[in-house]
Motif scaffolding. Sequence first.
Motif, PDB file in Angstrom:
ATOM      1  N   ALA A   1       0.823  -1.209   0.000  1.00 45.30           N
ATOM      2  CA  ALA A   1       0.000   0.000   0.000  1.00 45.30           C
ATOM      3  C   ALA A   1       0.857   1.258   0.000  1.00 45.30           C
ATOM      4  CB  ALA A   1      -0.931  -0.008   1.210  1.00 45.30           C
ATOM      5  N   ASP A   2       2.126   1.112   0.440  1.00 47.78           N
ATOM      6  CA  ASP A   2       3.010   2.270   0.505  1.00 47.78           C
ATOM      7  C   ASP A   2       3.907   2.393  -0.725  1.00 47.78           C
ATOM      8  OD1 ASP A   2       2.037   2.844   3.073  1.00 47.78           O
ATOM      9  OD2 ASP A   2       3.448   1.436   3.976  1.00 47.78           O
ATOM     10  N   LEU A   3       3.795   1.462  -1.670  1.00 45.01           N
ATOM     11  CA  LEU A   3       4.638   1.499  -2.849  1.00 45.01           C
ATOM     12  C   LEU A   3       4.040   2.408  -3.917  1.00 45.01           C
ATOM     13  CD1 LEU A   3       5.532  -2.294  -3.295  1.00 45.01           C
ATOM     14  CD2 LEU A   3       6.889  -0.518  -2.168  1.00 45.01           C
ATOM     15  N   SER A   4       4.903   3.020  -4.690  1.00 50.93           N
ATOM     16  CA  SER A   4       4.430   3.761  -5.852  1.00 50.93           C
ATOM     17  C   SER A   4       3.959   2.756  -6.899  1.00 50.93           C
ATOM     18  CB  SER A   4       5.569   4.602  -6.430  1.00 50.93           C
ATOM     19  OG  SER A   4       6.553   3.755  -7.023  1.00 50.93           O
ATOM     20  N   PRO A   5       3.135   3.177  -7.862  1.00 51.78           N
ATOM     21  CA  PRO A   5       2.708   2.241  -8.907  1.00 51.78           C
ATOM     22  C   PRO A   5       3.870   1.570  -9.615  1.00 51.78           C
ATOM     23  CG  PRO A   5       1.367   4.220  -8.979  1.00 51.78           C
ATOM     24  CD  PRO A   5       2.456   4.480  -7.985  1.00 51.78           C
ATOM     25  N   GLU A   6       4.945   2.307  -9.877  1.00 49.93           N
ATOM     26  CA  GLU A   6       6.073   1.706 -10.588  1.00 49.93           C
ATOM     27  C   GLU A   6       6.809   0.697  -9.712  1.00 49.93           C
ATOM     28  OE1 GLU A   6       6.492   1.887 -13.841  1.00 49.93           O
ATOM     29  OE2 GLU A   6       4.611   3.002 -13.588  1.00 49.93           O
ATOM     30  N   GLU A   7       6.941   0.998  -8.428  1.00 45.05           N
ATOM     31  CA  GLU A   7       7.561   0.036  -7.522  1.00 45.05           C
ATOM     32  C   GLU A   7       6.716  -1.235  -7.428  1.00 45.05           C
ATOM     33  OE1 GLU A   7       9.882   2.855  -4.285  1.00 45.05           O
ATOM     34  OE2 GLU A   7       7.700   2.627  -4.132  1.00 45.05           O
ATOM     35  N   LEU A   8       5.404  -1.075  -7.392  1.00 37.91           N
ATOM     36  CA  LEU A   8       4.523  -2.236  -7.324  1.00 37.91           C
ATOM     37  C   LEU A   8       4.614  -3.060  -8.604  1.00 37.91           C
ATOM     38  CD1 LEU A   8       2.401  -3.898  -5.897  1.00 37.91           C
ATOM     39  CD2 LEU A   8       0.653  -2.256  -6.657  1.00 37.91           C
ATOM     40  N   ARG A   9       4.667  -2.407  -9.741  1.00 40.14           N
ATOM     41  CA  ARG A   9       4.818  -3.139 -11.007  1.00 40.14           C
ATOM     42  C   ARG A   9       6.114  -3.952 -10.996  1.00 40.14           C
ATOM     43  NH1 ARG A   9       0.894  -0.497 -14.225  1.00 40.14           N
ATOM     44  NH2 ARG A   9       0.713   1.693 -13.620  1.00 40.14           N
ATOM     45  N   GLY A  10       7.172  -3.364 -10.464  1.00 44.65           N
ATOM     46  CA  GLY A  10       8.436  -4.078 -10.385  1.00 44.65           C
ATOM     47  C   GLY A  10       8.346  -5.298  -9.492  1.00 44.65           C
ATOM     48  N   ARG A  11       7.693  -5.165  -8.344  1.00 45.07           N
ATOM     49  CA  ARG A  11       7.513  -6.305  -7.435  1.00 45.07           C
ATOM     50  C   ARG A  11       6.722  -7.414  -8.117  1.00 45.07           C
ATOM     51  NH1 ARG A  11       7.533  -5.390  -1.705  1.00 45.07           N
ATOM     52  NH2 ARG A  11       9.070  -3.780  -1.256  1.00 45.07           N
TER      53      ARG A  11
ATOM     54  N   GLY B   1      -8.856   1.930  -9.289  1.00 43.33           N
ATOM     55  CA  GLY B   1     -10.133   2.162  -9.957  1.00 43.33           C
ATOM     56  C   GLY B   1     -11.047   0.961 -10.001  1.00 43.33           C
ATOM     57  N   ARG B   2     -10.480  -0.231  -9.891  1.00 42.78           N
ATOM     58  CA  ARG B   2     -11.272  -1.464  -9.830  1.00 42.78           C
ATOM     59  C   ARG B   2     -10.716  -2.319  -8.699  1.00 42.78           C
ATOM     60  NH1 ARG B   2     -10.899  -4.914 -15.041  1.00 42.78           N
ATOM     61  NH2 ARG B   2     -12.503  -6.098 -13.944  1.00 42.78           N
ATOM     62  N   ARG B   3     -11.601  -2.959  -7.995  1.00 46.77           N
ATOM     63  CA  ARG B   3     -11.140  -3.820  -6.901  1.00 46.77           C
ATOM     64  C   ARG B   3     -10.189  -4.896  -7.412  1.00 46.77           C
ATOM     65  NH1 ARG B   3     -15.056  -7.566  -3.042  1.00 46.77           N
ATOM     66  NH2 ARG B   3     -13.363  -8.515  -1.803  1.00 46.77           N
ATOM     67  N   LEU B   4     -10.418  -5.378  -8.624  1.00 47.29           N
ATOM     68  CA  LEU B   4      -9.610  -6.455  -9.168  1.00 47.29           C
ATOM     69  C   LEU B   4      -8.153  -6.045  -9.343  1.00 47.29           C
ATOM     70  CD1 LEU B   4      -9.941  -9.402 -10.211  1.00 47.29           C
ATOM     71  CD2 LEU B   4     -10.208  -8.439 -12.494  1.00 47.29           C
ATOM     72  N   VAL B   5      -7.896  -4.761  -9.540  1.00 44.39           N
ATOM     73  CA  VAL B   5      -6.518  -4.327  -9.785  1.00 44.39           C
ATOM     74  C   VAL B   5      -5.915  -3.529  -8.636  1.00 44.39           C
ATOM     75  CG1 VAL B   5      -6.770  -4.354 -12.282  1.00 44.39           C
ATOM     76  CG2 VAL B   5      -7.284  -2.250 -11.035  1.00 44.39           C
ATOM     77  N   GLU B   6      -6.693  -3.186  -7.619  1.00 41.80           N
ATOM     78  CA  GLU B   6      -6.136  -2.476  -6.470  1.00 41.80           C
ATOM     79  C   GLU B   6      -5.018  -3.314  -5.863  1.00 41.80           C
ATOM     80  OE1 GLU B   6      -6.681   0.470  -5.187  1.00 41.80           O
ATOM     81  OE2 GLU B   6      -8.423   1.125  -6.350  1.00 41.80           O
ATOM     82  N   HIS B   7      -3.877  -2.664  -5.615  1.00 45.14           N
ATOM     83  CA  HIS B   7      -2.695  -3.349  -5.072  1.00 45.14           C
ATOM     84  C   HIS B   7      -2.287  -4.533  -5.943  1.00 45.14           C
ATOM     85  CE1 HIS B   7      -3.364  -0.790  -1.683  1.00 45.14           C
ATOM     86  NE2 HIS B   7      -4.409  -1.456  -1.238  1.00 45.14           N
TER      87      HIS B   7
END
Length: 448
Positions: free
Chosen positions: A9-19, A130-136
């Motif tokens: 929840a604390d990651l930026s979108p790009e950091e999350l994509r990397g993970r 924007g959608r529950r399916l893609v949150e986090h």
Amino acid sequence: MSTIGPEVADLSPEELRGRVAVELERTRRRSAELTDAVDDEELVKQHSPLMSPLVWDLAHVGSQEEQWLVRDVGGRRALRPDIDDLYDAFQHSRANRPELPLLGPGESREYVATVRDKVHDVLGRVPLEGRRLVEHAFAFGMIVQHEQQHDETMLATHQLRRGEPVLHAPDPPGPEPGGARRGEVLVPGGPFTMGTSGEPWALDNERPAHRVHVDDFLIDSHPVTNADFFRFIDSGGYRQPCWWSEQGWRYLAHAELSAPLFWQRSGDVWMRRRFGRVEPVPPDEPVVHVSFHEAQAYANWAGRRLPSEAEWEKAARFDPSTGRSLRYPWGDDPPEERHANLGQRHLRPAPVGTYSAGRAPSGAWQLVGDVWEWTASDFAPYPGFEAFPYREYSEVFFGPSYKVLRGGSFGTDPAACRATFRNWDLPARRQIFAGFRCARTPAAAELD
């Protein structure tokens, strides 16, 4: 090891994509290792009617990935709609899958690689909001866990196959000084928080977090070992109906059971077959490849019972010093090698008394990793359960036909294992990497 947890929840979108990209590739490497270990003939062969051919599992994970990440999340054109029914687990039983016009090994590998290329493109472009399916990045996490679950299923298929060993791994560490001193731990009664509402990749049956009261109980500090099970067998445990439920005794007689799966007696020594190797059964390892019925019969013979699912979870994650329910027995940090025997790093359970760093606040050892542990509980929804994103993941299995297992095995990946994670299976199943520990309700004098 998996690095996804509440901190996303604390990651930026790009950091999350990397993970997410790391998890996808780490998971696919495991799938490739399990399928590349054998030739094409072995890939298409059915090694047991209980299991799919390995090539079915390989294409199935690609099909699920295409349907959820390419079509739904990405909104892209379907790649192979013609194979949807072939790889729908509800359309065809495992026993019948070899008769289907399945993709061959080469075509399956090409298909999953093409799907993965599309998924990386989707991951780089789709908003993770924007959608529950893609949150986090939930849908991506769901697919990682799905593939890892099938990897463990493929590992079980490898255990069932006949032939020379093709999988190799170092032995697990040995017991630590004083670690094998076994007994019971008392878990005081009272409420605790069961399940989760905050784990970003938790599946629907783990949700929502809710308060549960559990009375005082005692639970084994360690899983039941092979040596313990030797004594049950030698005492006539498989020949005496008094220890078995009515259903369990019928199952035993029908299946003609006399020991855990893959065991065979050679003179005075119990031997086992383990991934193509035949070896003496190690007395200090947790017993594995036993059904719920066998676990329940042993518990009755020992004057004990199996823990309920709530008891197991409280023993595994409740910290009485803070009143919190932890993410894992050792705390909230993701698993490391010192904590638990997970991720197929080893091809066997570790001896009891290993992994002191993974002990729970209750004092119990090895609650995560080594062997799945049967509980006494039927698989049922939590209060407030909501099927998401599809009913077939959990809801269709709710009821008395399935028993809950907890904790994960040496073949379970950390991405699909946490103290709230719920597994379930039919009580007769033995090919899974399942063992157990016992519990009991203390006498009043023991609480004084």
